[in-house]
Design a protein around this motif. Structure first.
Motif, PDB file in Angstrom:
ATOM      1  N   GLU A  31       0.799  -1.207   0.000  1.00 18.55           N
ATOM      2  CA  GLU A  31       0.000   0.000   0.000  1.00 18.55           C
ATOM      3  C   GLU A  31       0.834   1.260   0.000  1.00 18.55           C
ATOM      4  OE1 GLU A  31      -2.830  -0.740   3.016  1.00 18.55           O
ATOM      5  OE2 GLU A  31      -3.754  -2.333   1.856  1.00 18.55           O
ATOM      6  N   ARG A  45       3.420   5.920 -12.865  1.00 22.16           N
ATOM      7  CA  ARG A  45       2.555   4.746 -12.739  1.00 22.16           C
ATOM      8  C   ARG A  45       3.229   3.540 -13.392  1.00 22.16           C
ATOM      9  NH1 ARG A  45      -3.515   4.374 -12.900  1.00 22.16           N
ATOM     10  NH2 ARG A  45      -3.042   3.121 -14.752  1.00 22.16           N
ATOM     11  N   ASP A  82       4.262   4.275  -8.435  1.00 29.15           N
ATOM     12  CA  ASP A  82       2.848   4.128  -8.143  1.00 29.15           C
ATOM     13  C   ASP A  82       2.438   2.838  -8.854  1.00 29.15           C
ATOM     14  OD1 ASP A  82       0.203   4.416  -7.772  1.00 29.15           O
ATOM     15  OD2 ASP A  82      -0.039   6.195  -9.036  1.00 29.15           O
ATOM     16  N   ARG A  84       0.814  -0.899  -9.720  1.00 27.55           N
ATOM     17  CA  ARG A  84      -0.351  -1.768  -9.655  1.00 27.55           C
ATOM     18  C   ARG A  84       0.057  -3.113 -10.222  1.00 27.55           C
ATOM     19  NH1 ARG A  84      -1.485   3.086  -9.792  1.00 27.55           N
ATOM     20  NH2 ARG A  84      -3.414   4.003  -9.028  1.00 27.55           N
ATOM     21  N   ALA A 132      -8.450  -4.931  -5.150  1.00 27.13           N
ATOM     22  CA  ALA A 132      -8.200  -3.523  -5.465  1.00 27.13           C
ATOM     23  C   ALA A 132      -7.593  -2.804  -4.265  1.00 27.13           C
ATOM     24  CB  ALA A 132      -9.495  -2.849  -5.893  1.00 27.13           C
ATOM     25  N   LYS A 133      -7.997  -3.218  -3.075  1.00 26.91           N
ATOM     26  CA  LYS A 133      -7.460  -2.562  -1.872  1.00 26.91           C
ATOM     27  C   LYS A 133      -5.983  -2.889  -1.681  1.00 26.91           C
ATOM     28  CE  LYS A 133     -11.869  -2.137   0.310  1.00 26.91           C
ATOM     29  NZ  LYS A 133     -12.952  -3.102   0.240  1.00 26.91           N
ATOM     30  N   LYS A 134      -5.527  -3.927  -2.339  1.00 25.30           N
ATOM     31  CA  LYS A 134      -4.101  -4.283  -2.265  1.00 25.30           C
ATOM     32  C   LYS A 134      -3.391  -3.868  -3.548  1.00 25.30           C
ATOM     33  CE  LYS A 134      -5.445  -6.325   1.378  1.00 25.30           C
ATOM     34  NZ  LYS A 134      -6.126  -5.111   1.874  1.00 25.30           N
ATOM     35  N   ARG A 135      -4.022  -2.989  -4.328  1.00 29.17           N
ATOM     36  CA  ARG A 135      -3.492  -2.505  -5.599  1.00 29.17           C
ATOM     37  C   ARG A 135      -3.246  -3.650  -6.592  1.00 29.17           C
ATOM     38  NH1 ARG A 135      -1.946   2.622  -4.348  1.00 29.17           N
ATOM     39  NH2 ARG A 135      -0.710   2.932  -6.219  1.00 29.17           N
ATOM     40  N   CYS A 136      -4.087  -4.662  -6.495  1.00 29.02           N
ATOM     41  CA  CYS A 136      -3.969  -5.797  -7.408  1.00 29.02           C
ATOM     42  C   CYS A 136      -5.189  -5.871  -8.319  1.00 29.02           C
ATOM     43  CB  CYS A 136      -3.885  -7.108  -6.624  1.00 29.02           C
ATOM     44  SG  CYS A 136      -2.350  -7.276  -5.724  1.00 29.02           S
ATOM     45  N   HIS A 160      -6.760  -0.985 -18.126  1.00 28.84           N
ATOM     46  CA  HIS A 160      -6.286  -0.145 -17.014  1.00 28.84           C
ATOM     47  C   HIS A 160      -5.172   0.818 -17.397  1.00 28.84           C
ATOM     48  CE1 HIS A 160      -8.493  -3.264 -14.887  1.00 28.84           C
ATOM     49  NE2 HIS A 160      -8.669  -2.333 -13.964  1.00 28.84           N
TER      50      HIS A 160
END
Ligand SMILES: O=P(O)(O)OC[C@H]1O[C@H](O[C@H]2O[C@H](CO)[C@@H](O)[C@H](O)[C@H]2O)[C@H](O)[C@@H](O)[C@@H]1O
Ligand SMILES: O=c1ccn([C@@H]2O[C@H](COP(=O)(O)OP(=O)(O)O)[C@@H](O)[C@H]2O)c(=O)[nH]1
Length: 734
Positions: free
Chosen positions: A71, A84, A124, A126, A149-153, A217
Motif C-alpha cells: 500500500e 505509474r 505508483d 499496480r 483492489a485494496k491491495k493494488r492488485c 487499465h
C-alpha cells in the motif's frame, strides 16, 4: 552491474553509464523513510480489518509486512507524482481462497518473483495477474476484484481449462523444463495436457486475456513491465494494440543456449513477440547473450552490443541482476518474534551444526542431489554423524503437474532411506518439511544456520542465497552454492561453488564448510554481504524502469534519423514522365529466387549458382523492350553466371562488380588494368578453403579477378572464424 548491455562493450554510450550513476545517487539521496519502512511498524490486524470488512483474513507478521509494502504511503502534494507502473506477472503477490460467496482469504504467494517485486516501492505500482483460483461466477469475480483492489492488485480471470493447458501445460511442462535444460516433454508427459499446439494456443489465449486487462487499465505515460516465461506473448499483444505503450519484459529464469531453444516448435513466434518489447531484461549476461544469439540464428536478425535489430528497429537487451530488500531481512532480526524463534531453534539443535536448504519442491532445485551429497558426506565422515543436521524446507509447488508429484515421492523415499540408515533413537540427520514457512520463521532459520546448501541444477537467480547472507551478520555462516544458479555470478567470490551433479564434490565442500576457519568465513561473508546490501530489489526495479524510459526516448530520436521511405506514388509518376531512364539492378538477392535465412530455396538448400527468379522474366523482358529505358544488371558474379541468366534479354551486364561489361548483343569488354597482379590468389585460396571446410553452409567462389568467401547463409556461428580469418589476410603481400 545492473542495466549493462548484454555484451560489455567499449561502445556503450558514456551518457548511459553516467545517467545510471547519477540516477542511483539521486535515488539514494532522495530516499525518505516512510512509516511502513520503520521496524515493526506495519499495518496492524485491526487496521487491516477496518479497511476491508469483507475479507476474512488471519494476518501473519509476514502478511502485515506485505500490506505495508503494497500500500505504501499516499502521495503527498509536495512530492513529485510517482510514475505509474503496471507490473504484469502470471501470479499476483497474493493467492486467494474463497471462504464464502463474497468472502475471500488472501495470502501472500511464495516464490522469488513475488519476494523481489515486494521491494519495489518507488513507483505508483499496480499488479495485474492471476489470483491462483478459478472463479466461474460474476458475483465472486466482483467481490474478489474489490478485495484485491485494496491491495493494488487487478485480477485476470482464467478458466480451468486455460489454466490446465497454459499454466500446467505450456508454462510448467514445456517452457520451464526447457529453459532449465531439462528438455522437452516426451509423449507420455504431453498426453496428459494434450498436444504442443493446443497448449500453445491456450498460452496465446491466456496472454491475450492478460493484454485485455492491461489495455483496460492503461493510462498514457504508464510503464508496463511484463514478467517471465508465462507472458512471452504479451509484449506483441500490447504493442499491436498501442504501439506507443512503453513495454518492458524481464525473464526470471535462465534463457538457455540457442541450441536448446531451437528445439521448441514455437521457437520463432515466442522470440518475435518478446522482441516487440522496448527493453528485454535478464539476470545475467549469459542469458542475455543466449537470447540475442537465438534471435540471430533462428530469426536471422542482427545482434548488436545494444540488443537485436530488425529492419531499423532496435529491441534493447540487457542484464539486470535482481536483488532482495535486504533491509527488510536485517530489520526483521530485531523483532521479538524472530529472536524468540532463534532461541528455540538454538536450543533444539544444541551441540549440532545446522545445515539448511530452502527450495520450492521443483526438479530444478536439485533436492535429491543435495540429499545424496549429504549422505555421501555422512558416509565418509562418521565423526560428524551425531554433530550435524540438515533441515530441508521443500515448499510444495505446481502440484497438479505429474512430474512434480513424482519428485515429491522420490525425495521422501531418499530421506526415509538415509534417516533409516543414520538415525538413532533420539535423532535423525535430515529434517524434511513439505511446507512453506512465514517470513519471521524463515529469517530466524537463516540466522541460526551454519551452512546453507543451494544445489540448483539451473536457477534464474536464487534469492534464498541472498536472503541467507542478509541474515548472517552475527554468525557469518558459509554458503555452498551451485555454479548453475544465476547467483553464482554475484556471490561466487564469497560462496563455495559446486557442481551439484558431482555428489562427491558437494560432499567435500560440506566438510570444508563445516571446518572452515573463522577468519575465512568472515572474509567470504563480508564480500557477499556487501553485494547483497548494495544490489537490492529496489535498485533493480528502479534501474529497469529508468532504462525502459530512456530506451523509448532514444528509439524516438533514432526514428527521426532513419531514412524516409521512398514515396512510391511520386517515384512512379516521375518514372512515367521521363523519356530517358537508366535502371541499374542488382542480381543476387534482388532478381534471384527467394531464399530463407538459412539459404534454402523452397525447402531445398540453394544451388551454388544463383538463378533468375522465373516470375521476373516477363516484367524484365518488358522493361528491356522499352526503348526509353536502359537496363543494367550490376553483379559481383562472374561473366558466365550473367551469361547463363540474361542472354535472352536486351540489356547491359556488368560482371565482377564492373570489371567486365557487355551489351547482350555484343562482346564482353574489360575495365581491368592490363598488368593486374593476381599472384596472391593461390595463398589466399588456401585460407578460404580452410575456413569453408569448417563453416557449414558457407562456400567460396573463384572468379576471374576476385575470390569470394560467402558466409551469408552460415549464420552467426561464422563470426569466431571471421575473427581468425581477417588478420591473416592483412598480413598477405599486397
Ligand atoms: O508461481 P509458481 O509457479 O509457484 O513459481 C514460483 C516462481 O518461480 C520462479 O522464480 C524465479 O524467479 C526468481 C526471482 O527472479 C529467481 O530467483 C528464481 O531463480 C526463478 O526460479 C518463476 O520464474 C516465477 O515466475 C514463479 O512465480
Ligand atoms: O517457506 C518458504 C520458502 C521460501 N520462501 C521464499 O521463496 C522465495 C524463493 O525464491 P528463489 O529465487 O530462491 O526461487 P524460486 O522459488 O523463485 O524459484 C524466497 O524469496 C523465499 O524467501 C518463503 O517465503 N517461504
Amino acid at each position: 552491474m545492473p542495466g549493462n548491455n548484454y555484451c560489455p562493450s567499449p561502445t556503450t554510450p558514456r551518457t548511459r553509464l553516467e545517467r545510471l550513476l547519477r540516477d542511483r545517487e539521486l535515488r539514494k539521496s532522495s530516499r525518505v523513510s516512510t512509516p511502513s519502512e520503520e521496524i515493526g511498524d506495519t499495518l496492524s490486524e485491526a487496521d487491516f480489518f477496518s479497511q476491508d470488512s469483507i475479507l476474512s483474513c488471519q494476518l501473519s507478521d509476514e502478511q502485515q509486512d506485505f500490506e505495508g509494502l503494497l500500500e505504501g504511503s499516499p502521495p503527498q502534494d509536495v512530492r513529485p507524482r510517482k510514475q505509474r507502473l503496471l507490473v504484469v506477472a502470471n501470479r499476483l503477490p497474493v493467492s486467494a481462497t474463497r471462504m464464502a460467496d463474497d468472502a475471500w482469504h488472501l495470502e501472500i504467494s511464495v516464490g522469488g518473483l513475488v519476494s523481489a517485486l515486494l521491494g519495489v516501492k518507488e513507483f505508483d505500482a499496480r499488479w495485474i495477474g492471476w489470483a491462483g483460483v478459478h472463479v466461474p461466477d460474476e458475483s465472486g469475480q466482483k467481490a474478489l476484484t474489490e478485495a484485491l483492489a485494496k491491495k493494488r492488485c487487478i485480477p485476470v480471470f482464467l478458466d480451468e481449462d486455460t489454466v490446465h493447458q497454459y499454466y500446467n501445460g505450456y508454462c510448467n511442462n514445456v517452457l520451464w523444463p526447457l529453459f532449465h535444460y531439462l528438455g522437452l516433454p516426451q509423449e507420455d508427459r504431453l498426453s496428459t495436457t494434450r498436444s504442443f499446439q493446443s497448449q500453445f494456443d491456450a498460452y496465446k489465449r491466456a496472454n491475450h486475456m492478460f493484454a485485455d486487462v492491461v489495455n483496460e487499465h492503461y493510462e498514457e505515460g504508464d510503464v508496463v513491465w511484463c514478467h517471465d516465461y508465462h507472458l512471452m506473448f504479451l509484449p506483441k499483444c500490447l504493442k499491436e494494440h498501442n504501439s506507443k505503450m512503453k513495454v518492458g519484459w524481464f525473464l526470471h529464469t535462465p534463457f538457455p543456449s540457442s541450441e536448446i531453444h531451437r528445439m521448441l516448435p514455437s521457437r520463432s513466434d515466442l522470440l518475435r513477440s518478446v522482441l516487440a518489447a522496448d527493453l528485454v531484461g535478464f539476470h545475467t549476461y549469459d542469458y542475455a547473450r543466449h537470447f540475442v544469439s537465438a534471435c540471430t540464428r533462428i530469426l536471422g536478425l542482427e545482434g548488436t552490443p545494444e540488443g537485436v535489430e530488425d529492419q531499423g528497429r532496435l529491441t534493447r537487451v540487457a542484464a539486470f541482476p535482481i536483488g532482495i530488500d535486504s533491509d527488510r531481512f536485517i530489520r526483521a532480526l530485531e523483532l521479538p518474534k524472530v529472536k524468540e524463534s532463534m532461541k528455540d531453534l538454538k536450543e533444539r539443535f544444541a551441540g549440532r551444526k545446522l545445515m539448511l536448504g530452502v527450495d520450492r519442491l521443483d526438479m530444478i532445485k536439485g533436492i535429491p542431489q543435495k540429499i545424496l551429497a549429504f549422505e555421501a558426506f555422512l558416509e565418509e565422515n562418521p565423526q560428524w554423524r551425531e554433530k550435524v543436521v540438515l533441515l530441508q524446507i521443500a515448499v510444495p509447488t505446481r502440484t497438479d503437474v505429474p512430474e512434480y508429484q513424482k519428485l515429491t515421492s522420490q525425495v521422501h523415499e531418499i530421506v526415509g532411506r538415509i534417516n533409516g540408515k543414520f538415525g538413532t533413537l533420539t535423532s535423525v540427520p535430515i529434517h524434511h518439511l513439505d511446507r512453506s514457512l512465514d517470513f519471521t520463521a524463515l529469517c530466524a532459520l537463516y540466522a541460526v544456520t551454519d551452512v546453507a546448501l543451494v544445489t540448483s541444477l539451473r536457477d534464474g537467480m536464487n534469492l534464498v542465497s541472498y536472503e541467507f547472507v542478509a541474515c548472517q551478520a552475527a554468525k557469518k555462516g558459509v554458503l555452498i552454492l551451485s555454479e548453475f544458479a544465476g547467483a553464482a555470478q554475484s556471490l561466487g567470490a564469497g560462496a563455495l561453488l559446486v557442481n551439484p551433479w558431482n555428489i562427491s564434490d558437494v560432499a567435500t565442500s560440506i566438510r570444508y564448510a563445516l571446518n572452515m576457519s573463522e577468519d575465512e568465513r568472515e572474509k567470504r561473508f563480508h564480500h557477499n554481504f556487501m553485494h547483497v546490501t548494495t544490489h537490492t530489489s529496489q535498485e533493480w526495479a528502479a534501474t529497469f524502469v529508468s532504462e525502459l524510459n530512456d530506451t523509448v526516448v532514444e528509439a524516438q530520436l533514432r526514428t527521426r534519423q532513419v531514412l524516409p521511405v521512398l514515396p512510391i506514388d511520386t517515384a512512379v509518376s516521375r518514372y512515367t514522365c521521363s523519356h530517358n531512364r537508366l535502371l541499374i539492378l542488382g542480381f543476387n538477392g534482388s532478381l534471384t529466387e527467394p531464399v530463407d535465412s538459412s539459404g534454402r530455396r523452397g525447402g531445398q538448400i540453394r544451388e551454388l549458382e544463383p538463378r533468375l527468379n522465373p516470375e521476373l522474366k516477363e516484367p524484365l523482358k518488358k522493361l528491356c523492350g522499352d526503348e526509353k529505358t536502359t537496363v543494367i544488371v550490376l553483379s559481383g558474379s562472374d561473366r558466365s553466371v550473367l551469361d547463363n541468366n540474361f542472354e535472352e534479354f536486351n540489356m547491359w551486364l556488368a560482371a565482377e562488380n564492373g570489371m567486365f561489361l557487355r551489351l547482350t548483343s555484343g562482346d564482353w569488354m574489360t575495365t581491368m588494368p592490363e598488368n593486374l597482379n593476381m599472384d596472391w590468389v593461390d595463398s589466399v585460396k588456401h585460407v578460404f578453403e580452410y575456413f569453408t571446410e569448417r563453416t557449414p553452409r558457407s562456400h567460396f567462389e573463384l572468379r576471374e579477378t576476385s575470390l569470394v568467401w560467402n558466409y551469408k547463409y552460415a549464420g552467426k556461428q561464422a563470426f569466431p572464424y571471421l575473427l581468425d580469418f581477417i588478420p591473416p589476410l592483412f598480413s598477405l603481400p599486397s
